[in-house]
Scaffold this motif. Structure first.
Motif, PDB file in Angstrom:
ATOM      1  N   GLY A   1       3.312  -5.031  21.142  1.00 16.49           N
ATOM      2  CA  GLY A   1       2.083  -4.951  20.364  1.00 16.49           C
ATOM      3  C   GLY A   1       2.195  -5.549  18.974  1.00 16.49           C
ATOM      4  N   TYR A   2       3.306  -6.233  18.699  1.00 15.44           N
ATOM      5  CA  TYR A   2       3.565  -6.804  17.373  1.00 15.44           C
ATOM      6  C   TYR A   2       2.408  -7.690  16.906  1.00 15.44           C
ATOM      7  CZ  TYR A   2       7.093  -8.342  13.880  1.00 15.44           C
ATOM      8  OH  TYR A   2       7.819  -8.579  12.741  1.00 15.44           O
ATOM      9  N   HIS A   3       1.880  -8.508  17.830  1.00 15.37           N
ATOM     10  CA  HIS A   3       0.845  -9.475  17.451  1.00 15.37           C
ATOM     11  C   HIS A   3      -0.572  -8.917  17.539  1.00 15.37           C
ATOM     12  CE1 HIS A   3       0.571  -9.744  21.840  1.00 15.37           C
ATOM     13  NE2 HIS A   3      -0.573 -10.381  21.703  1.00 15.37           N
TER      14      HIS A   3
ATOM     15  N   PRO B   1      -2.495  -6.472  16.123  1.00 17.01           N
ATOM     16  CA  PRO B   1      -3.397  -6.292  14.967  1.00 17.01           C
ATOM     17  C   PRO B   1      -3.864  -7.608  14.347  1.00 17.01           C
ATOM     18  CG  PRO B   1      -1.413  -4.950  14.749  1.00 17.01           C
ATOM     19  CD  PRO B   1      -1.167  -5.895  15.875  1.00 17.01           C
ATOM     20  N   PHE B   2      -3.093  -8.668  14.565  1.00 17.05           N
ATOM     21  CA  PHE B   2      -3.399  -9.946  13.926  1.00 17.05           C
ATOM     22  C   PHE B   2      -4.187 -10.882  14.845  1.00 17.05           C
ATOM     23  CE2 PHE B   2       0.744  -8.252  12.638  1.00 17.05           C
ATOM     24  CZ  PHE B   2       0.477  -7.966  11.306  1.00 17.05           C
ATOM     25  N   ALA B   3      -3.863 -10.862  16.142  1.00 13.50           N
ATOM     26  CA  ALA B   3      -4.486 -11.800  17.082  1.00 13.50           C
ATOM     27  C   ALA B   3      -5.657 -11.202  17.841  1.00 13.50           C
ATOM     28  CB  ALA B   3      -3.440 -12.304  18.077  1.00 13.50           C
ATOM     29  N   HIS B   4      -5.694  -9.865  17.975  1.00 12.47           N
ATOM     30  CA  HIS B   4      -6.706  -9.216  18.816  1.00 12.47           C
ATOM     31  C   HIS B   4      -7.395  -8.087  18.043  1.00 12.47           C
ATOM     32  CE1 HIS B   4      -4.791 -11.425  22.023  1.00 12.47           C
ATOM     33  NE2 HIS B   4      -3.695 -10.692  21.993  1.00 12.47           N
ATOM     34  N   LYS B   5      -8.261  -8.433  17.138  1.00 12.36           N
ATOM     35  CA  LYS B   5      -8.927  -7.411  16.326  1.00 12.36           C
ATOM     36  C   LYS B   5      -9.732  -6.449  17.196  1.00 12.36           C
ATOM     37  CE  LYS B   5      -7.663  -9.223  12.329  1.00 12.36           C
ATOM     38  NZ  LYS B   5      -6.715  -8.545  11.422  1.00 12.36           N
ATOM     39  N   GLY B   6     -10.440  -6.997  18.190  1.00 10.57           N
ATOM     40  CA  GLY B   6     -11.251  -6.144  19.052  1.00 10.57           C
ATOM     41  C   GLY B   6     -10.399  -5.208  19.885  1.00 10.57           C
ATOM     42  N   LEU B   7      -9.349  -5.738  20.493  1.00 10.38           N
ATOM     43  CA  LEU B   7      -8.451  -4.912  21.295  1.00 10.38           C
ATOM     44  C   LEU B   7      -7.778  -3.853  20.438  1.00 10.38           C
ATOM     45  CD1 LEU B   7      -6.927  -4.362  23.961  1.00 10.38           C
ATOM     46  CD2 LEU B   7      -5.276  -6.117  23.266  1.00 10.38           C
ATOM     47  N   ALA B   8      -7.337  -4.243  19.246  1.00 11.34           N
ATOM     48  CA  ALA B   8      -6.643  -3.305  18.362  1.00 11.34           C
ATOM     49  C   ALA B   8      -7.530  -2.121  17.995  1.00 11.34           C
ATOM     50  CB  ALA B   8      -6.171  -4.026  17.104  1.00 11.34           C
ATOM     51  N   SER B   9      -8.836  -2.361  17.878  1.00  9.19           N
ATOM     52  CA  SER B   9      -9.740  -1.275  17.501  1.00  9.19           C
ATOM     53  C   SER B   9      -9.896  -0.247  18.613  1.00  9.19           C
ATOM     54  CB  SER B   9     -11.111  -1.843  17.125  1.00  9.19           C
ATOM     55  OG  SER B   9     -11.760  -2.388  18.267  1.00  9.19           O
TER      56      SER B   9
ATOM     57  N   LEU C   1      -2.494   2.087  17.784  1.00 12.30           N
ATOM     58  CA  LEU C   1      -1.243   1.329  17.766  1.00 12.30           C
ATOM     59  C   LEU C   1      -0.066   2.156  17.256  1.00 12.30           C
ATOM     60  CD1 LEU C   1      -2.550  -2.157  16.587  1.00 12.30           C
ATOM     61  CD2 LEU C   1      -1.972  -1.415  18.901  1.00 12.30           C
ATOM     62  N   ASP C   2      -0.341   3.205  16.497  1.00 11.55           N
ATOM     63  CA  ASP C   2       0.743   4.081  16.037  1.00 11.55           C
ATOM     64  C   ASP C   2       1.400   4.819  17.198  1.00 11.55           C
ATOM     65  OD1 ASP C   2       0.332   3.337  13.428  1.00 11.55           O
ATOM     66  OD2 ASP C   2      -0.937   5.060  12.933  1.00 11.55           O
ATOM     67  N   SER C   3       0.682   4.904  18.328  1.00 11.21           N
ATOM     68  CA  SER C   3       1.226   5.617  19.486  1.00 11.21           C
ATOM     69  C   SER C   3       1.973   4.690  20.443  1.00 11.21           C
ATOM     70  CB  SER C   3       0.089   6.307  20.252  1.00 11.21           C
ATOM     71  OG  SER C   3      -0.745   5.347  20.904  1.00 11.21           O
ATOM     72  N   TYR C   4       2.078   3.408  20.102  1.00 12.07           N
ATOM     73  CA  TYR C   4       2.664   2.408  20.997  1.00 12.07           C
ATOM     74  C   TYR C   4       4.130   2.745  21.279  1.00 12.07           C
ATOM     75  CZ  TYR C   4       1.950  -2.217  23.098  1.00 12.07           C
ATOM     76  OH  TYR C   4       1.746  -3.248  23.977  1.00 12.07           O
ATOM     77  N   THR C   5       4.498   2.796  22.549  1.00 13.17           N
ATOM     78  CA  THR C   5       5.881   3.075  22.943  1.00 13.17           C
ATOM     79  C   THR C   5       6.344   2.053  23.973  1.00 13.17           C
ATOM     80  OG1 THR C   5       5.241   4.573  24.745  1.00 13.17           O
ATOM     81  CG2 THR C   5       5.600   5.554  22.560  1.00 13.17           C
ATOM     82  N   THR C   6       7.648   1.860  24.045  1.00 12.24           N
ATOM     83  CA  THR C   6       8.251   0.959  25.024  1.00 12.24           C
ATOM     84  C   THR C   6       9.401   1.676  25.715  1.00 12.24           C
ATOM     85  OG1 THR C   6       7.711  -0.998  23.701  1.00 12.24           O
ATOM     86  CG2 THR C   6       9.412  -1.247  25.382  1.00 12.24           C
ATOM     87  N   SER C   7       9.419   1.597  27.044  1.00 10.14           N
ATOM     88  CA  SER C   7      10.500   2.190  27.839  1.00 10.14           C
ATOM     89  C   SER C   7      11.134   1.097  28.687  1.00 10.14           C
ATOM     90  CB  SER C   7       9.965   3.305  28.745  1.00 10.14           C
ATOM     91  OG  SER C   7       9.361   4.327  27.979  1.00 10.14           O
TER      92      SER C   7
END
Length: 264
Positions: free
Chosen positions: A110-112, A114-122, A126-132
């Motif tokens: 999800g690094y990109h 907030p910058f590339a996908h304003k609509g998706l980010a809303s 993103l604070d809950s983003y996790t990777t396993s």
């Protein structure tokens, strides 16, 4: 012409009678179609052309999930990857970048976004983003936005799974889509999207059209980003960077698996 049965067995070969050592038994033994082992898991049909597998008469279908998805298999079922979904459509994109660039973009935690996908980010928290990380699978997930801002396409949770080397399964809200990245050359790839939907939404044409339009917008944003990255990495001014360890775990995992394949 030659005629084959549905099981791949050669049934008939015209105008070759009398050829030495070409009996009906030889027909069946040596001239059938190449067999492919087939199994199903959830909504997927899986093919295995490994020579060792082909020598076996039967496949233990109970082990298909663990062989394909490793120890992550249960998470797919728990997150709604199952046979109840209805197929909606396919979309294909030719992208002017190496297929690995597309995968890297998918795997950056999800690094990109907030910058590339304003609509998706809303629509995501993103604070809950996790990777396993699992054997050959990585799973990224994020909670949906607040109830006031919750996207009816994304729902309350997004589940993004990457299955090495080039297959992705995305489950969010009532939707699931799969992505297959196919190399077309060192600077070009084809990405195939297949969309699936929970059956209760299949007749809601307005919702489907709106959701697909939102998805298309995200794909166009990603294509611009990937094609820009491809140009950037070919620039003589570019040197390799570093991983962002808090977010790019899945990308690092992908690179490690790829490295192992390339040297072995």
């Amino acid at each position: 012409g030659w005629t084959y049965g549905l099981n791949g067995e050669l049934r008939k070969a015209t105008r070759i009678s009398g050829i030495e050592d070409f009996s009906i038994n030889v027909f069946r033994r040596d001239f059938g179609l190449v067999p492919i082992k087939v199994a199903t898991w959830g909504p997927f049909v899986l093919l295995n052309m490994d020579n060792e597998i082909l020598q076996k008469d039967n496949i233990d279908t109970d082990n298909v999930a663990s062989e394909w998805l490793g120890s992550s298999s249960e998470l797919f079922s728990l997150n709604g990857v199952d046979t109840t979904l209805t197929y909606v459509c396919r979309r294909e994109y030719i992208i002017e970048c190496n297929w690995k660039v597309f995968c890297d973009n998918y795997l950056d935690g999800g690094y990109h976004v907030p910058f590339a996908h304003k609509g998706l980010a809303s629509g995501l928290s993103l604070d809950s983003y996790t990777t396993s990380i699992f054997e050959k699978v990585s799973i990224q997930s994020a909670e949906g936005g607040s109830k006031e801002k919750e996207d009816d396409r994304l729902g309350s949770k997004a589940f993004y799974a990457f299955i090495y080397p080039n297959f992705m399964i995305n489950r969010y809200g009532p939707w699931m889509d799969t992505n297959l990245a196919i190399p077309l050359g060192p600077r070009k790839c084809l990405v195939v999207f297949d969309y699936f939907l929970e059956a209760s939404f299949k007749d809601d044409k307005a919702f489907i059209e709106r959701s697909l339009a939102d998805s298309e917008k995200v794909q166009m944003e990603d294509i611009r980003l990937c094609e820009g990255v491809q140009k950037g990495i070919e620039s003589p001014a570019y040197s390799t960077g570093r991983y962002a360890p808090n977010v790019e775990k899945a990308m690092h995992h992908f690179h490690c698996l790829l490295y192992d394949n390339l040297i072995n």
